[in-house]
Design a protein around this motif. Structure first.
Motif, PDB file in Angstrom:
ATOM      1  N   VAL A  55      -9.978  -3.331   2.479  1.00 39.68           N
ATOM      2  CA  VAL A  55     -11.334  -3.201   1.924  1.00 39.68           C
ATOM      3  C   VAL A  55     -11.872  -4.565   1.505  1.00 39.68           C
ATOM      4  N   LEU A  56     -11.071  -5.321   0.727  1.00 41.04           N
ATOM      5  CA  LEU A  56     -11.546  -6.627   0.263  1.00 41.04           C
ATOM      6  C   LEU A  56     -11.262  -7.750   1.248  1.00 41.04           C
ATOM      7  N   GLY A  57     -10.339  -7.567   2.174  1.00 45.05           N
ATOM      8  CA  GLY A  57     -10.083  -8.565   3.212  1.00 45.05           C
ATOM      9  C   GLY A  57      -9.182  -9.718   2.808  1.00 45.05           C
ATOM     10  N   LEU A  58      -8.412  -9.565   1.734  1.00 43.33           N
ATOM     11  CA  LEU A  58      -7.454 -10.617   1.374  1.00 43.33           C
ATOM     12  C   LEU A  58      -6.292 -10.593   2.363  1.00 43.33           C
ATOM     13  N   SER A  59      -5.700 -11.742   2.599  1.00 42.89           N
ATOM     14  CA  SER A  59      -4.595 -11.807   3.566  1.00 42.89           C
ATOM     15  C   SER A  59      -3.255 -11.881   2.838  1.00 42.89           C
ATOM     16  N   VAL A  60      -2.237 -11.314   3.489  1.00 41.69           N
ATOM     17  CA  VAL A  60      -0.895 -11.277   2.920  1.00 41.69           C
ATOM     18  C   VAL A  60      -0.186 -12.599   3.202  1.00 41.69           C
ATOM     19  N   LEU A  61       0.279 -13.240   2.139  1.00 47.45           N
ATOM     20  CA  LEU A  61       1.097 -14.447   2.279  1.00 47.45           C
ATOM     21  C   LEU A  61       2.579 -14.078   2.330  1.00 47.45           C
ATOM     22  N   GLN A  62       2.971 -13.139   1.464  1.00 48.39           N
ATOM     23  CA  GLN A  62       4.366 -12.740   1.383  1.00 48.39           C
ATOM     24  C   GLN A  62       4.455 -11.379   0.708  1.00 48.39           C
ATOM     25  N   GLU A  63       5.373 -10.555   1.201  1.00 44.05           N
ATOM     26  CA  GLU A  63       5.623  -9.257   0.598  1.00 44.05           C
ATOM     27  C   GLU A  63       7.124  -9.129   0.374  1.00 44.05           C
ATOM     28  N   VAL A  64       7.512  -8.803  -0.871  1.00 47.65           N
ATOM     29  CA  VAL A  64       8.924  -8.727  -1.233  1.00 47.65           C
ATOM     30  C   VAL A  64       9.166  -7.432  -1.991  1.00 47.65           C
ATOM     31  N   TYR A  65      10.259  -6.749  -1.647  1.00 42.02           N
ATOM     32  CA  TYR A  65      10.690  -5.604  -2.444  1.00 42.02           C
ATOM     33  C   TYR A  65      11.877  -6.036  -3.276  1.00 42.02           C
ATOM     34  N   ARG A  66      11.776  -5.876  -4.581  1.00 44.16           N
ATOM     35  CA  ARG A  66      12.847  -6.260  -5.500  1.00 44.16           C
ATOM     36  C   ARG A  66      13.551  -4.983  -5.950  1.00 44.16           C
ATOM     37  N   ALA A  67      14.656  -4.656  -5.290  1.00 43.85           N
ATOM     38  CA  ALA A  67      15.356  -3.396  -5.521  1.00 43.85           C
ATOM     39  C   ALA A  67      15.801  -3.231  -6.967  1.00 43.85           C
ATOM     40  N   GLU A  68      16.267  -4.303  -7.581  1.00 42.87           N
ATOM     41  CA  GLU A  68      16.758  -4.203  -8.957  1.00 42.87           C
ATOM     42  C   GLU A  68      15.660  -3.809  -9.944  1.00 42.87           C
ATOM     43  N   ARG A  69      14.409  -4.059  -9.583  1.00 49.36           N
ATOM     44  CA  ARG A  69      13.280  -3.706 -10.448  1.00 49.36           C
ATOM     45  C   ARG A  69      12.479  -2.532  -9.877  1.00 49.36           C
ATOM     46  N   GLN A  70      12.886  -2.034  -8.708  1.00 47.80           N
ATOM     47  CA  GLN A  70      12.140  -0.989  -7.997  1.00 47.80           C
ATOM     48  C   GLN A  70      10.676  -1.384  -7.888  1.00 47.80           C
ATOM     49  N   SER A  71      10.456  -2.629  -7.467  1.00 48.67           N
ATOM     50  CA  SER A  71       9.126  -3.214  -7.528  1.00 48.67           C
ATOM     51  C   SER A  71       8.793  -4.010  -6.275  1.00 48.67           C
ATOM     52  N   TYR A  72       7.565  -3.827  -5.806  1.00 44.42           N
ATOM     53  CA  TYR A  72       7.025  -4.697  -4.774  1.00 44.42           C
ATOM     54  C   TYR A  72       6.273  -5.837  -5.435  1.00 44.42           C
ATOM     55  N   LYS A  73       6.267  -6.978  -4.768  1.00 46.27           N
ATOM     56  CA  LYS A  73       5.437  -8.119  -5.147  1.00 46.27           C
ATOM     57  C   LYS A  73       4.746  -8.573  -3.870  1.00 46.27           C
ATOM     58  N   LEU A  74       3.434  -8.522  -3.880  1.00 44.70           N
ATOM     59  CA  LEU A  74       2.627  -8.879  -2.722  1.00 44.70           C
ATOM     60  C   LEU A  74       1.761 -10.072  -3.093  1.00 44.70           C
ATOM     61  N   ASP A  75       1.946 -11.193  -2.405  1.00 45.51           N
ATOM     62  CA  ASP A  75       1.139 -12.385  -2.640  1.00 45.51           C
ATOM     63  C   ASP A  75      -0.037 -12.362  -1.675  1.00 45.51           C
ATOM     64  N   LEU A  76      -1.251 -12.433  -2.231  1.00 51.44           N
ATOM     65  CA  LEU A  76      -2.471 -12.329  -1.438  1.00 51.44           C
ATOM     66  C   LEU A  76      -3.292 -13.604  -1.528  1.00 51.44           C
ATOM     67  N   ALA A  77      -3.971 -13.916  -0.428  1.00 57.65           N
ATOM     68  CA  ALA A  77      -4.777 -15.132  -0.354  1.00 57.65           C
ATOM     69  C   ALA A  77      -6.224 -14.790  -0.013  1.00 57.65           C
ATOM     70  N   LEU A  78      -7.107 -15.656  -0.472  1.00 57.13           N
ATOM     71  CA  LEU A  78      -8.522 -15.606  -0.140  1.00 57.13           C
ATOM     72  C   LEU A  78      -8.854 -16.932   0.529  1.00 57.13           C
ATOM     73  N   ASN A  79      -9.298 -16.863   1.771  1.00 55.52           N
ATOM     74  CA  ASN A  79      -9.595 -18.081   2.547  1.00 55.52           C
ATOM     75  C   ASN A  79      -8.413 -19.050   2.547  1.00 55.52           C
ATOM     76  N   GLY A  80      -7.212 -18.495   2.670  1.00 51.89           N
ATOM     77  CA  GLY A  80      -6.004 -19.306   2.745  1.00 51.89           C
ATOM     78  C   GLY A  80      -5.466 -19.777   1.411  1.00 51.89           C
ATOM     79  N   GLN A  81      -6.164 -19.482   0.319  1.00 48.32           N
ATOM     80  CA  GLN A  81      -5.712 -19.912  -1.006  1.00 48.32           C
ATOM     81  C   GLN A  81      -5.104 -18.731  -1.745  1.00 48.32           C
ATOM     82  N   TYR A  82      -3.878 -18.933  -2.217  1.00 46.32           N
ATOM     83  CA  TYR A  82      -3.156 -17.927  -2.990  1.00 46.32           C
ATOM     84  C   TYR A  82      -3.953 -17.572  -4.235  1.00 46.32           C
TER      85      TYR A  82
END
Length: 129
Positions: A27-54
């Motif tokens: 919807v917003l068009g941000l791009s994915v830089l990195q996606e990590v699943y942290r099993a010990e925390r049962q948590s995803y962390k998704l790094d998103l960029a706008l025009n190439g900037q984190y």
């Protein structure tokens, strides 16, 4: 005095990772830089960029508590994105079935803006430059 050079990123905790990931990327068009699943925390962390900037870290955690999320609530008021054409944004939001507030004009700058809510109710502003 601290020498701050820029805002590095904004961290957002979501209640439904897949819904929020789709919203911020499709919807917003941000791009994915990195996606990590942290099993010990049962948590995803998704790094998103706008025009190439984190810009955004999107987190998921099990059983996140609800947060009061009105623009007038104490704390972070909203996240604002600069846009060149608010009418184009409104058309895109309509096409994505995203409800937005009526377009208003900033009484001090004369610039137009509108607000939407992300899937967890976080207020997001589009401010025409």
């Amino acid at each position: 005095m601290i020498s701050i050079t820029q805002v590095h990123h904004i961290a957002i905790i979501c209640s439904n990772y897949e819904v929020s990931k789709r919203f911020y990327t499709e919807v917003l068009g941000l791009s994915v830089l990195q996606e990590v699943y942290r099993a010990e925390r049962q948590s995803y962390k998704l790094d998103l960029a706008l025009n190439g900037q984190y810009v955004i870290e999107l987190f998921s955690f099990p059983e996140t508590p609800k947060r009061l999320s009105r623009p007038e609530a104490a704390g972070l008021r909203h996240l604002a994105f600069a846009v060149p054409d608010l009418e184009a944004v409104a058309q895109h939001l309509d096409n994505q079935n995203v409800v937005y507030e009526p377009i208003r004009t900033d009484e001090f700058t004369g610039k137009r803006f509108t607000f939407i809510a992300d899937p967890d109710g976080l207020p997001l502003e589009f401010y025409e430059q």
